[in-house]
Design a protein around this motif. Structure first.
Motif, PDB file in Angstrom:
ATOM      1  N   ARG A  73       0.832  -1.201   0.000  1.00  0.00           N
ATOM      2  CA  ARG A  73       0.000   0.000   0.000  1.00  0.00           C
ATOM      3  C   ARG A  73       0.866   1.251   0.000  1.00  0.00           C
ATOM      4  NH1 ARG A  73      -2.988   1.395   5.367  1.00  0.00           N
ATOM      5  NH2 ARG A  73      -0.818   1.090   5.858  1.00  0.00           N
ATOM      6  N   LEU A  74       1.908   1.251   0.817  1.00  0.00           N
ATOM      7  CA  LEU A  74       2.784   2.425   0.873  1.00  0.00           C
ATOM      8  C   LEU A  74       3.523   2.644  -0.448  1.00  0.00           C
ATOM      9  CD1 LEU A  74       4.188   2.130   4.498  1.00  0.00           C
ATOM     10  CD2 LEU A  74       2.458   3.717   3.628  1.00  0.00           C
ATOM     11  N   ARG A  75       3.934   1.565  -1.086  1.00  0.00           N
ATOM     12  CA  ARG A  75       4.587   1.709  -2.396  1.00  0.00           C
ATOM     13  C   ARG A  75       3.626   2.297  -3.428  1.00  0.00           C
ATOM     14  NH1 ARG A  75       7.464  -3.563  -1.371  1.00  0.00           N
ATOM     15  NH2 ARG A  75       9.497  -2.861  -0.685  1.00  0.00           N
ATOM     16  N   LEU A  76       2.391   1.849  -3.385  1.00  0.00           N
ATOM     17  CA  LEU A  76       1.398   2.390  -4.311  1.00  0.00           C
ATOM     18  C   LEU A  76       1.158   3.874  -4.065  1.00  0.00           C
ATOM     19  CD1 LEU A  76      -1.031  -0.608  -4.367  1.00  0.00           C
ATOM     20  CD2 LEU A  76      -0.191   0.539  -6.401  1.00  0.00           C
ATOM     21  N   LEU A  77       1.048   4.249  -2.802  1.00  0.00           N
ATOM     22  CA  LEU A  77       0.784   5.650  -2.485  1.00  0.00           C
ATOM     23  C   LEU A  77       1.960   6.561  -2.837  1.00  0.00           C
ATOM     24  CD1 LEU A  77      -1.094   5.270   0.899  1.00  0.00           C
ATOM     25  CD2 LEU A  77      -2.053   6.019  -1.289  1.00  0.00           C
ATOM     26  N   ALA A  78       3.167   6.008  -2.865  1.00  0.00           N
ATOM     27  CA  ALA A  78       4.352   6.797  -3.192  1.00  0.00           C
ATOM     28  C   ALA A  78       4.690   6.768  -4.681  1.00  0.00           C
ATOM     29  CB  ALA A  78       5.543   6.293  -2.382  1.00  0.00           C
ATOM     30  N   ALA A  79       3.865   6.108  -5.482  1.00  0.00           N
ATOM     31  CA  ALA A  79       4.173   5.926  -6.901  1.00  0.00           C
ATOM     32  C   ALA A  79       4.134   7.237  -7.675  1.00  0.00           C
ATOM     33  CB  ALA A  79       3.187   4.941  -7.528  1.00  0.00           C
ATOM     34  N   ASP A  80       5.106   7.392  -8.567  1.00  0.00           N
ATOM     35  CA  ASP A  80       5.076   8.534  -9.488  1.00  0.00           C
ATOM     36  C   ASP A  80       3.885   8.357 -10.419  1.00  0.00           C
ATOM     37  OD1 ASP A  80       7.381   9.672  -8.472  1.00  0.00           O
ATOM     38  OD2 ASP A  80       8.694   8.615  -9.877  1.00  0.00           O
ATOM     39  N   GLY A  81       3.184   9.428 -10.665  1.00  0.00           N
ATOM     40  CA  GLY A  81       2.045   9.371 -11.572  1.00  0.00           C
ATOM     41  C   GLY A  81       0.744   8.947 -10.925  1.00  0.00           C
ATOM     42  N   LEU A  82       0.750   8.785  -9.612  1.00  0.00           N
ATOM     43  CA  LEU A  82      -0.475   8.422  -8.916  1.00  0.00           C
ATOM     44  C   LEU A  82      -1.502   9.536  -9.085  1.00  0.00           C
ATOM     45  CD1 LEU A  82      -1.661   6.232  -6.893  1.00  0.00           C
ATOM     46  CD2 LEU A  82      -1.092   7.878  -5.117  1.00  0.00           C
ATOM     47  N   GLN A  83      -2.689   9.165  -9.493  1.00  0.00           N
ATOM     48  CA  GLN A  83      -3.762  10.128  -9.706  1.00  0.00           C
ATOM     49  C   GLN A  83      -4.915   9.828  -8.748  1.00  0.00           C
ATOM     50  OE1 GLN A  83      -4.746   9.787 -13.845  1.00  0.00           O
ATOM     51  NE2 GLN A  83      -2.776  10.599 -14.516  1.00  0.00           N
ATOM     52  N   THR A  84      -5.824  10.757  -8.699  1.00  0.00           N
ATOM     53  CA  THR A  84      -6.978  10.609  -7.812  1.00  0.00           C
ATOM     54  C   THR A  84      -7.742   9.320  -8.116  1.00  0.00           C
ATOM     55  OG1 THR A  84      -7.183  12.999  -7.701  1.00  0.00           O
ATOM     56  CG2 THR A  84      -9.077  11.728  -6.979  1.00  0.00           C
ATOM     57  N   ALA A  85      -7.866   8.981  -9.375  1.00  0.00           N
ATOM     58  CA  ALA A  85      -8.577   7.756  -9.757  1.00  0.00           C
ATOM     59  C   ALA A  85      -7.881   6.518  -9.185  1.00  0.00           C
ATOM     60  CB  ALA A  85      -8.677   7.649 -11.274  1.00  0.00           C
ATOM     61  N   HIS A  86      -6.549   6.528  -9.166  1.00  0.00           N
ATOM     62  CA  HIS A  86      -5.810   5.399  -8.589  1.00  0.00           C
ATOM     63  C   HIS A  86      -6.036   5.323  -7.081  1.00  0.00           C
ATOM     64  CE1 HIS A  86      -3.088   6.192 -12.204  1.00  0.00           C
ATOM     65  NE2 HIS A  86      -3.666   5.027 -12.436  1.00  0.00           N
ATOM     66  N   ALA A  87      -6.004   6.485  -6.420  1.00  0.00           N
ATOM     67  CA  ALA A  87      -6.239   6.509  -4.976  1.00  0.00           C
ATOM     68  C   ALA A  87      -7.651   6.026  -4.654  1.00  0.00           C
ATOM     69  CB  ALA A  87      -6.007   7.910  -4.426  1.00  0.00           C
ATOM     70  N   ASP A  88      -8.608   6.421  -5.467  1.00  0.00           N
ATOM     71  CA  ASP A  88      -9.988   5.955  -5.275  1.00  0.00           C
ATOM     72  C   ASP A  88     -10.079   4.449  -5.453  1.00  0.00           C
ATOM     73  OD1 ASP A  88     -10.852   8.531  -4.769  1.00  0.00           O
ATOM     74  OD2 ASP A  88     -11.626   8.860  -6.809  1.00  0.00           O
ATOM     75  N   ARG A  89      -9.368   3.932  -6.439  1.00  0.00           N
ATOM     76  CA  ARG A  89      -9.386   2.489  -6.668  1.00  0.00           C
ATOM     77  C   ARG A  89      -8.705   1.754  -5.519  1.00  0.00           C
ATOM     78  NH1 ARG A  89      -6.675  -1.129 -11.023  1.00  0.00           N
ATOM     79  NH2 ARG A  89      -7.682  -3.076 -10.460  1.00  0.00           N
ATOM     80  N   LEU A  90      -7.621   2.320  -4.995  1.00  0.00           N
ATOM     81  CA  LEU A  90      -6.958   1.716  -3.838  1.00  0.00           C
ATOM     82  C   LEU A  90      -7.919   1.654  -2.660  1.00  0.00           C
ATOM     83  CD1 LEU A  90      -4.524   0.604  -2.300  1.00  0.00           C
ATOM     84  CD2 LEU A  90      -3.790   2.970  -1.920  1.00  0.00           C
ATOM     85  N   LEU A  91      -8.639   2.728  -2.419  1.00  0.00           N
ATOM     86  CA  LEU A  91      -9.634   2.731  -1.340  1.00  0.00           C
ATOM     87  C   LEU A  91     -10.701   1.669  -1.580  1.00  0.00           C
ATOM     88  CD1 LEU A  91     -10.073   6.561  -0.718  1.00  0.00           C
ATOM     89  CD2 LEU A  91      -9.047   4.876   0.829  1.00  0.00           C
ATOM     90  N   ALA A  92     -11.119   1.519  -2.830  1.00  0.00           N
ATOM     91  CA  ALA A  92     -12.131   0.505  -3.160  1.00  0.00           C
ATOM     92  C   ALA A  92     -11.592  -0.908  -2.920  1.00  0.00           C
ATOM     93  CB  ALA A  92     -12.586   0.671  -4.605  1.00  0.00           C
ATOM     94  N   VAL A  93     -10.334  -1.150  -3.291  1.00  0.00           N
ATOM     95  CA  VAL A  93      -9.717  -2.470  -3.065  1.00  0.00           C
ATOM     96  C   VAL A  93      -9.671  -2.767  -1.568  1.00  0.00           C
ATOM     97  CG1 VAL A  93      -7.511  -3.717  -3.177  1.00  0.00           C
ATOM     98  CG2 VAL A  93      -8.381  -2.564  -5.207  1.00  0.00           C
ATOM     99  N   LEU A  94      -9.260  -1.783  -0.782  1.00  0.00           N
ATOM    100  CA  LEU A  94      -9.177  -1.976   0.663  1.00  0.00           C
ATOM    101  C   LEU A  94     -10.560  -2.164   1.293  1.00  0.00           C
ATOM    102  CD1 LEU A  94      -6.405   0.638   1.486  1.00  0.00           C
ATOM    103  CD2 LEU A  94      -6.158  -1.851   1.279  1.00  0.00           C
TER     104      LEU A  94
END
Length: 106
Positions: A73-94
């Protein structure tokens, strides 16, 4: 199969390690959606092993989950190019993982 029971927790840990490496590679190449897919896969694996396995397998599964959540999760949150849609999808996965998990204390 009982004589192989001690081998399975090692293979489950190795499977999570492979997924962690894949996530690193995917994030390095900007494939955030693929990394999210692998995070969901790792979490699903931990959920699926709990009710189906021996107590050793259940303990292994329970110990893998926090490790997966912390590192991947921390690697995903620190990823270059992370956008709001990715963060929303991460929240949905969790949220899906939490909803699908069995509450062992209930």
């Amino acid at each position: 199969m009982d004589h192989l029971e001690g081998v399975f927790p090692v293979s489950e840990r190795r499977a999570c390690q492979v997924l962690e490496w894949r996530i690193e590679i995917q994030l390095a190449s900007g494939q955030i959606d693929a990394a999210l897919d692998d995070l969901a896969l790792a979490l699903r694996m931990t959920r699926d092993l709990r009710p189906r396995g021996s107590s050793l397998r259940q303990i292994t599964s329970s110990s893998l989950e926090p490790e997966i959540l912390r590192t991947m999760r921390l690697r995903l949150l620190a990823a270059d190019g992370l956008q709001t849609a990715h963060a929303d999808r991460l929240l949905a996965v969790l949220a899906d993982h939490r909803r699908a998990s069995i509450d062992w204390l209930a």
